[in-house]
Write an enzyme that holds these catalytic residues in place. Structure first.
Site, PDB file in Angstrom:
ATOM      1  N   ARG A  91     -25.530  31.697 -56.177  1.00 17.38           N
ATOM      2  CA  ARG A  91     -24.913  32.156 -57.427  1.00 17.38           C
ATOM      3  C   ARG A  91     -24.793  30.983 -58.399  1.00 17.38           C
ATOM      4  O   ARG A  91     -24.577  29.841 -58.007  1.00 17.38           O
ATOM      5  CB  ARG A  91     -23.519  32.736 -57.171  1.00 17.38           C
ATOM      6  N   TYR A 231     -31.802  35.951 -56.887  1.00 19.65           N
ATOM      7  CA  TYR A 231     -31.079  35.702 -55.638  1.00 19.65           C
ATOM      8  C   TYR A 231     -29.693  36.338 -55.570  1.00 19.65           C
ATOM      9  O   TYR A 231     -28.910  36.249 -56.514  1.00 19.65           O
ATOM     10  CB  TYR A 231     -30.929  34.189 -55.420  1.00 19.65           C
ATOM     11  N   GLY A 232     -29.392  36.921 -54.432  1.00 25.56           N
ATOM     12  CA  GLY A 232     -28.036  37.338 -54.048  1.00 25.56           C
ATOM     13  C   GLY A 232     -27.191  37.918 -55.158  1.00 25.56           C
ATOM     14  O   GLY A 232     -27.609  38.811 -55.899  1.00 25.56           O
ATOM     15  N   GLY A 233     -25.985  37.374 -55.245  1.00 22.32           N
ATOM     16  CA  GLY A 233     -24.996  37.878 -56.196  1.00 22.32           C
ATOM     17  C   GLY A 233     -25.451  37.807 -57.647  1.00 22.32           C
ATOM     18  O   GLY A 233     -24.893  38.488 -58.512  1.00 22.32           O
ATOM     19  N   LYS A 240     -21.306  41.423 -56.407  1.00 22.99           N
ATOM     20  CA  LYS A 240     -20.256  40.674 -57.096  1.00 22.99           C
ATOM     21  C   LYS A 240     -20.076  41.134 -58.550  1.00 22.99           C
ATOM     22  O   LYS A 240     -18.960  41.221 -59.045  1.00 22.99           O
ATOM     23  CB  LYS A 240     -20.548  39.177 -57.041  1.00 22.99           C
ATOM     24  N   HIS A 260     -12.119  40.086 -52.872  1.00 24.14           N
ATOM     25  CA  HIS A 260     -13.157  39.410 -52.079  1.00 24.14           C
ATOM     26  C   HIS A 260     -12.636  39.285 -50.647  1.00 24.14           C
ATOM     27  O   HIS A 260     -12.258  38.207 -50.203  1.00 24.14           O
ATOM     28  CB  HIS A 260     -13.416  38.035 -52.695  1.00 24.14           C
ATOM     29  N   SER A 282     -16.243  32.095 -50.743  1.00 24.75           N
ATOM     30  CA  SER A 282     -17.620  32.239 -50.284  1.00 24.75           C
ATOM     31  C   SER A 282     -17.945  31.214 -49.209  1.00 24.75           C
ATOM     32  O   SER A 282     -17.607  30.035 -49.349  1.00 24.75           O
ATOM     33  CB  SER A 282     -18.574  32.064 -51.465  1.00 24.75           C
ATOM     34  N   CYS A 284     -16.710  30.882 -46.253  1.00 22.17           N
ATOM     35  CA  CYS A 284     -15.529  30.343 -45.568  1.00 22.17           C
ATOM     36  C   CYS A 284     -15.048  31.231 -44.433  1.00 22.17           C
ATOM     37  O   CYS A 284     -13.896  31.129 -44.008  1.00 22.17           O
ATOM     38  CB  CYS A 284     -14.419  30.081 -46.565  1.00 22.17           C
ATOM     39  N   GLY A 285     -15.883  32.146 -43.948  1.00 16.23           N
ATOM     40  CA  GLY A 285     -15.555  32.785 -42.681  1.00 16.23           C
ATOM     41  C   GLY A 285     -15.209  34.261 -42.680  1.00 16.23           C
ATOM     42  O   GLY A 285     -14.754  34.769 -41.656  1.00 16.23           O
ATOM     43  N   ASP A 307     -17.001  41.578 -46.924  1.00 16.72           N
ATOM     44  CA  ASP A 307     -17.072  40.774 -48.154  1.00 16.72           C
ATOM     45  C   ASP A 307     -16.222  41.319 -49.305  1.00 16.72           C
ATOM     46  O   ASP A 307     -15.615  40.553 -50.028  1.00 16.72           O
ATOM     47  CB  ASP A 307     -18.530  40.645 -48.614  1.00 16.72           C
ATOM     48  N   ARG A 400     -29.534  33.574 -46.086  1.00 17.93           N
ATOM     49  CA  ARG A 400     -28.762  34.798 -45.844  1.00 17.93           C
ATOM     50  C   ARG A 400     -29.549  35.820 -45.039  1.00 17.93           C
ATOM     51  O   ARG A 400     -30.779  35.859 -45.086  1.00 17.93           O
ATOM     52  CB  ARG A 400     -28.392  35.436 -47.189  1.00 17.93           C
ATOM     53  N   ARG A 431     -11.000  26.545 -46.931  1.00 17.10           N
ATOM     54  CA  ARG A 431     -11.649  25.507 -46.127  1.00 17.10           C
ATOM     55  C   ARG A 431     -11.038  24.182 -46.546  1.00 17.10           C
ATOM     56  O   ARG A 431     -11.360  23.639 -47.596  1.00 17.10           O
ATOM     57  CB  ARG A 431     -13.144  25.559 -46.449  1.00 17.10           C
ATOM     58  N   GLY A 527     -14.348  33.115 -32.225  1.00 15.15           N
ATOM     59  CA  GLY A 527     -13.693  34.087 -31.345  1.00 15.15           C
ATOM     60  C   GLY A 527     -12.247  33.729 -31.025  1.00 15.15           C
ATOM     61  O   GLY A 527     -11.402  34.599 -30.813  1.00 15.15           O
ATOM     62  N   ASN A 529     -10.155  32.661 -33.008  1.00 17.07           N
ATOM     63  CA  ASN A 529      -9.252  33.085 -34.082  1.00 17.07           C
ATOM     64  C   ASN A 529      -8.478  34.346 -33.687  1.00 17.07           C
ATOM     65  O   ASN A 529      -7.469  34.685 -34.305  1.00 17.07           O
ATOM     66  CB  ASN A 529     -10.028  33.298 -35.391  1.00 17.07           C
TER      67      ASN A 529
END
Ligand code: GTP
Ligand code: SPV
Ligand code: MN
Length: 619
Positions: A91, A231-233, A240, A260, A282, A284-285, A307, A400, A431, A527, A529
């Protein structure tokens, strides 16, 4: 390319616009398609029906064009790899604009330009932009087609790669068009061009795009114009651009929230179920937490979304959440059989598009972290031979996978409920190498919104630009709030004022990325977490102890279940430690961040900051 591109007379409205029929008499849509066709001058127009046959034809064409590499069907059936231009990999926040009528409406976190001025610029750029290419018309719906008020959109694009990806990420095609026509419903016009017209006889490149990129939103008009990126978003405009930026504006006006966030379902050993959402910036898990494989006995996780989450208060004052997407567009690096086996299983079923991953010699894909063993030879994302001794990664850090969500074995059946699920807890996370504890429970709802509003994270490869710089990212929505950020925070506060206060979800702050003095992760993550989720649930149930700190409640050393884990309560204490020196610096950062809002910062949040400072000075 000899198709007739002249416009048709009104009585021909339901007729062909090139190679395909427009099977609709939705006048507003037909008029817009005709207008775009005149402006962009494509060689032909194709109305996308969303069928399997169409997808096969498009995929074959993309293979022939060199955009797609067909993967070994024994490893990844019906799957393809694409490799972008090295200047089109994420992005582009610098080139993303909210063009509200007045600048104040866009707020200090967004780029703004006067909408009339922007339209002049875009009309210039889009003029003839699709010459020599096919213009695809993709009717789509975000969320359920059977929702009370379905959220329709139509993306016009000159990229077949975008069509195949949108088919995975959203419900598209004839069923949507029919319903839209039947309801004579409004839709968000989302116009996308690669900005790479072809002159007669000019050879195409595998990844056409333009060095000049513009990702533009007109919130009052509820329209999107995206130029120059594939690309993507930047290009899959249902994601997005619509489901967050435009939807956040709709949500402000209609009394809901577009966030988000992932959504997951958690079942305890006592068979009690809970629904949680979590907002992390984005890369970050979110995908990893949504697909979590618990490492503790008796706990079960199922997925509803990874997402984007749309939330509204239900009739009984409960907060309900739905996932408006139909696919995953997940970060590939770090997704592996050890860290995220559920994602790996979904991917292995095929029907996926991979972008900027590496290719294995047997026709499969690979990326850093997929397997512990690194293949001896790969073709990297830029098409070069690659061996493990090289000092650059084989896959791009923002590579991705794009995979249908219903390929997830652990998809919760509630995914199909148009009215969604009731949330018990919301996690905000970032993060951060330092400062922010593994998990902190907010003191109350308003304090939780304060936590969300001051969320911070190190920047990642999901957006172009510097990586690893700490920035504030309110509710993980910094790049996605379609209006003034202060008004957005006020919307969170006022919307919940009318809810059943007892049923409001409890809010927690998490950080899987804290480091120890030795430099390693303070917490194993992934896992494991599930152990933090267990503590969260025990807090909801009132059964877990906590230590009160100025920022909120953190677990005691033995409050986190460490069964089977090579970790001590003292290490947990270190992972949740609130360090006064680090926080003195953090408070300065928060103060600076809040100063940027000027008059638009809600007083309640200013008050929260004052109280936090006071708690630290009394500590
Ligand atoms: P977007 O799709 O960009 O919105 O990202 P996301 O929030 O879904 O991020 P994702 O789950 O794909 O994770 C991004 C990166 O973070 C991957 O490289 C993961 O390996 C890493 N990651 C995710 N969860 C954890 C965790 O618990 N601990 C650690 N150390 N890394 C994690
Ligand atoms: C993100 O950047 O948050 C993503 C990937 O989920 S993109 O679709 O490119 O926005
Ligand atoms: Mn995202």
């Amino acid at each position: 390319m000899t198709a007739d591109t002249t416009t048709t007379s009104p009585e021909d409205d339901a007729q062909s616009y090139g190679s395909a029929q427009a099977a609709t008499n939705h006048q507003a849509l037909l008029a817009w398609v005709r207008e775009v066709q005149q402006l962009t001058q494509p060689a032909q127009v194709v109305w996308v029906d969303g069928s399997e046959a169409e997808n096969t034809r498009l995929s074959d064409e993309l293979v022939a064009a060199g955009t797609f590499v067909r993967l070994n069907p024994e490893l990844f059936p019906n799957s393809f790899a694409a490799f972008s231009d090295p200047k089109d990999v994420a992005r582009v926040e610098e080139q993303t604009f909210i063009c509200s009528k007045n600048e104040r409406e866009a707020g200090f976190t967004n780029n703004w330009m006067d909408p009339d001025e922007m339209k002049v610029k875009l009309n210039g750029l889009f003029s003839g932009a699709m010459r020599g290419r096919t213009m695809y018309v993709i009717p789509f719906v975000m969320g359920h087609l059977d929702a009370e008020d379905p959220k329709f959109g139509v993306e016009i694009t000159d990229s077949a790669y975008v069509v195949t990806s949108m088919r995975i990420m959203a419900t598209i095609g004839t069923a949507v068009l029919d319903r839209m026509t039947q309801l004579d419903a409004g839709f968000v016009p989302a116009l996308h061009s690669l900005g790479a017209p072809l002159s007669d006889g000019e050879a195409d490149v595998p990844w056409p795009c333009n060095d000049e990129k513009w990702i533009v939103h007109f919130p009052e008009e509820r329209s999107i114009w995206s130029y120059g990126s594939g690309y993507g978003g930047n290009a899959l405009l249902g994601k997005k651009c619509y489901a967050l930026r435009i939807a956040s504006v709709m949500a402000r006006d209609e009394g809901w929230l577009a966030e988000h966030m992932l959504i997951l379902k958690l079942t305890s050993p006592q068979e009690k179920t809970y629904y949680l959402s979590a907002a992390f910036p984005s890369a970050c898990g979110k995908t990893n937490l949504a697909l979590l494989d618990p490492t503790i006995e008796g706990w079960k996780v199922e997925t509803l979304g990874d997402d984007i989450t749309w939330m509204r208060f239900g009739k009984e004052g409960e907060l309900r959440a739905v996932n408006p997407e139909a696919g995953l567009f997940g970060v590939a690096p770090g997704t592996g059989w050890h860290t995220n086996p559920n994602a790996m299983r979904a991917i292995a079923k095929g029907n996926s598009v991979f972008t900027n991953v590496a290719l294995t010699d047997d026709g499969g894909v690979w990326w850093e972290g997929m397997t512990e063993e690194v293949p001896a030879h790969l073709i990297d994302w830029q098409g070069r031979d690659w061996t493990p001794d090289m000092d650059h990664p084989a896959a791009h850090p923002n590579a991705r996978f794009c995979t249908p969500i219903d390929q997830i074995d652990m998809l919760a059946e509630e995914f199909n409920r148009p009215d969604g699920v009731e949330l018990s807890a919301i996690l905000f996370g970032g993060r951060r190498k330092t400062t922010v504890p593994l998990v902190t429970q907010s003191r109350n709802w308003a304090n939780g919104i304060f936590m969300g509003s001051t969320l911070s994270s190190e920047t990642t490869a999901a957006a172009a630009g510097e990586v690893g710089r700490v920035r504030r990212d309110p509710m993980a929505m910094l790049p996605f709030i379609g209006y003034d950020a202060g008004d957005y925070l006020r919307h969170w506060l006022t919307l919940s004022a009318g809810a059943d206060q007892a049923r409001l979800p409890k809010i927690f702050l998490v950080n899987w990325f804290r480091r120890t003095a030795a430099g390693g992760f303070a917490w194993p993550g992934f896992g494991d977490n599930s152990r933090v989720l267990k503590w969260v649930i025990e807090r909801l149930e009132g059964t877990a102890d906590a230590v009160e700190t100025p920022i909120g409640f953190v677990p005691t050393g033995d409050g986190i279940d460490l069964t089977g884990l090579d970790m001590t309560p003292a290490e947990v204490e270190a992972a949740v430690h609130v360090d006064a020196v680090e926080w003195a610096q953090e408070l300065e950062g928060i103060e600076q961040w809040y100063a940027g809002f000027g008059a638009s910062l809600p007083d309640e949040l200013k008050g929260q900051l004052e109280e936090l400072k006071e708690r630290f000075s009394n500590a």
